[in-house]
Design a protein around this motif. Sequence first.
Motif, PDB file in Angstrom:
ATOM      1  N   ARG A  42     -16.356   4.871  11.051  1.00  0.00           N
ATOM      2  CA  ARG A  42     -15.793   4.984   9.755  1.00  0.00           C
ATOM      3  C   ARG A  42     -14.760   6.017   9.763  1.00  0.00           C
ATOM      4  O   ARG A  42     -13.836   5.934   8.940  1.00  0.00           O
ATOM      5  N   ASN A  43     -14.827   7.101  10.325  1.00  0.00           N
ATOM      6  CA  ASN A  43     -13.746   8.105  10.283  1.00  0.00           C
ATOM      7  C   ASN A  43     -12.558   7.595  10.792  1.00  0.00           C
ATOM      8  O   ASN A  43     -11.484   8.051  10.378  1.00  0.00           O
ATOM      9  N   LYS A  44     -12.723   6.595  12.091  1.00  0.00           N
ATOM     10  CA  LYS A  44     -11.485   6.211  12.517  1.00  0.00           C
ATOM     11  C   LYS A  44     -10.710   5.058  11.406  1.00  0.00           C
ATOM     12  O   LYS A  44      -9.525   5.121  11.211  1.00  0.00           O
ATOM     13  N   LEU A  45     -11.640   4.523  10.848  1.00  0.00           N
ATOM     14  CA  LEU A  45     -11.288   3.434   9.831  1.00  0.00           C
ATOM     15  C   LEU A  45     -10.548   4.317   8.561  1.00  0.00           C
ATOM     16  O   LEU A  45      -9.699   3.863   8.122  1.00  0.00           O
ATOM     17  N   ARG A  46     -11.116   5.194   8.088  1.00  0.00           N
ATOM     18  CA  ARG A  46     -10.604   6.156   7.012  1.00  0.00           C
ATOM     19  C   ARG A  46      -9.233   6.707   7.464  1.00  0.00           C
ATOM     20  O   ARG A  46      -8.308   6.582   6.628  1.00  0.00           O
ATOM     21  N   ALA A  47      -9.100   6.927   8.530  1.00  0.00           N
ATOM     22  CA  ALA A  47      -7.718   7.622   9.037  1.00  0.00           C
ATOM     23  C   ALA A  47      -6.808   6.645   9.269  1.00  0.00           C
ATOM     24  O   ALA A  47      -5.665   6.966   8.834  1.00  0.00           O
ATOM     25  N   LEU A  48      -7.121   5.317   9.573  1.00  0.00           N
ATOM     26  CA  LEU A  48      -6.472   4.140   9.585  1.00  0.00           C
ATOM     27  C   LEU A  48      -5.769   3.833   8.360  1.00  0.00           C
ATOM     28  O   LEU A  48      -4.593   3.323   8.102  1.00  0.00           O
ATOM     29  N   TYR A  49      -6.628   3.830   7.323  1.00  0.00           N
ATOM     30  CA  TYR A  49      -6.536   3.450   5.790  1.00  0.00           C
ATOM     31  C   TYR A  49      -5.559   4.410   5.435  1.00  0.00           C
ATOM     32  O   TYR A  49      -4.405   3.944   4.643  1.00  0.00           O
ATOM     33  N   ARG A  50      -5.868   5.850   5.711  1.00  0.00           N
ATOM     34  CA  ARG A  50      -4.780   6.524   4.884  1.00  0.00           C
ATOM     35  C   ARG A  50      -3.433   6.484   5.667  1.00  0.00           C
ATOM     36  O   ARG A  50      -2.502   6.442   5.151  1.00  0.00           O
ATOM     37  N   GLU A  51      -3.400   6.102   6.902  1.00  0.00           N
ATOM     38  CA  GLU A  51      -1.995   5.804   7.489  1.00  0.00           C
ATOM     39  C   GLU A  51      -1.201   4.606   6.991  1.00  0.00           C
ATOM     40  O   GLU A  51      -0.313   4.717   6.805  1.00  0.00           O
ATOM     41  N   LEU A  52      -2.165   3.674   6.837  1.00  0.00           N
ATOM     42  CA  LEU A  52      -1.374   2.308   6.232  1.00  0.00           C
ATOM     43  C   LEU A  52      -0.971   2.467   4.708  1.00  0.00           C
ATOM     44  O   LEU A  52      -0.111   2.022   4.297  1.00  0.00           O
ATOM     45  N   HIS A  53      -1.750   3.123   3.835  1.00  0.00           N
ATOM     46  CA  HIS A  53      -1.577   3.194   2.558  1.00  0.00           C
ATOM     47  C   HIS A  53      -1.091   4.678   2.003  1.00  0.00           C
ATOM     48  O   HIS A  53      -0.678   4.628   0.808  1.00  0.00           O
ATOM     49  N   GLY A  54      -1.054   5.609   2.821  1.00  0.00           N
ATOM     50  CA  GLY A  54      -0.705   6.872   2.212  1.00  0.00           C
ATOM     51  C   GLY A  54      -1.640   7.740   1.403  1.00  0.00           C
ATOM     52  O   GLY A  54      -1.252   8.628   0.771  1.00  0.00           O
ATOM     53  N   ARG A  55      -2.779   7.026   1.231  1.00  0.00           N
ATOM     54  CA  ARG A  55      -3.771   7.740   0.471  1.00  0.00           C
ATOM     55  C   ARG A  55      -5.102   7.392   0.799  1.00  0.00           C
ATOM     56  O   ARG A  55      -5.257   6.673   1.672  1.00  0.00           O
ATOM     57  N   PRO A  56      -6.234   8.276   0.475  1.00  0.00           N
ATOM     58  CA  PRO A  56      -7.539   7.992   1.212  1.00  0.00           C
ATOM     59  C   PRO A  56      -8.187   6.492   0.536  1.00  0.00           C
ATOM     60  O   PRO A  56      -7.764   6.043  -0.411  1.00  0.00           O
ATOM     61  N   ALA A  57      -9.064   6.056   1.612  1.00  0.00           N
ATOM     62  CA  ALA A  57      -9.745   4.823   0.935  1.00  0.00           C
ATOM     63  C   ALA A  57     -10.625   4.902  -0.157  1.00  0.00           C
ATOM     64  O   ALA A  57     -11.071   6.070  -0.508  1.00  0.00           O
ATOM     65  N   PRO A  58     -10.510   3.875  -1.198  1.00  0.00           N
ATOM     66  CA  PRO A  58     -11.432   4.039  -2.080  1.00  0.00           C
ATOM     67  C   PRO A  58     -13.024   4.398  -1.908  1.00  0.00           C
ATOM     68  O   PRO A  58     -13.402   3.585  -0.691  1.00  0.00           O
ATOM     69  N   SER A  59     -13.725   4.973  -2.426  1.00  0.00           N
ATOM     70  CA  SER A  59     -15.099   5.080  -2.184  1.00  0.00           C
ATOM     71  C   SER A  59     -16.148   4.301  -2.993  1.00  0.00           C
ATOM     72  O   SER A  59     -15.452   3.734  -4.063  1.00  0.00           O
TER      73      SER A  59
END
Length: 182
Positions: free
Chosen positions: A34-51
């Motif tokens: 999940r940590n890797k996916l959150r970092a990837l989401y932030r890299e792709l969208h420039g903001r944190p993933a929705p929770s």
Amino acid sequence: MSLLDEKARLDLAVRLLRRRARISIAHQETGLSRNKLRALYRELHGRPAPSGQLPAIGCATIQTRCQQVHASLFARIYERLGGDGIYESLDIQAVLAAQDLYRQLISEPPEIDLNGAWVVARDLRVGKSVLKFCGCCQVRYLVSENSRAPTSCPICALYARRESSASSPTSRNGPAKLLGAD
């Protein structure tokens, strides 16, 4: 795990997260942390993933007749692309392909995003949703357990609503005529 397997999982994660899939979906489908996916989401969208959690069952996704029609269209495309195997396991490649085709077929903003599509596919697999056949308009439509939408055909219901608002008499096979089934 081989490097090629790791690359395939990462590629799938990117495809899912570009479509704004929830981290829980990407984690379940790829097995990446999940940590890797959150970092990837932030890299792709420039903001944190929705929770937040995904809906427990499809009823949270389908609340109106229009949403039921859209969910039915997606579910039928998914069933066609994934075959009978979708009732045994969720086929994420078929979900992605079905969502692509669904988005191409509609001219308005989609009612069913990737997260909703995944929930519909999951609910079909576990039996919380089924595709029923309407003898009047000859289409299969989605019915979800505990849904706010009635279990009758949404196409017939929308057609009847349209006909009553237009004050014209409805024929016995009205929706079938619209769909070219007569």
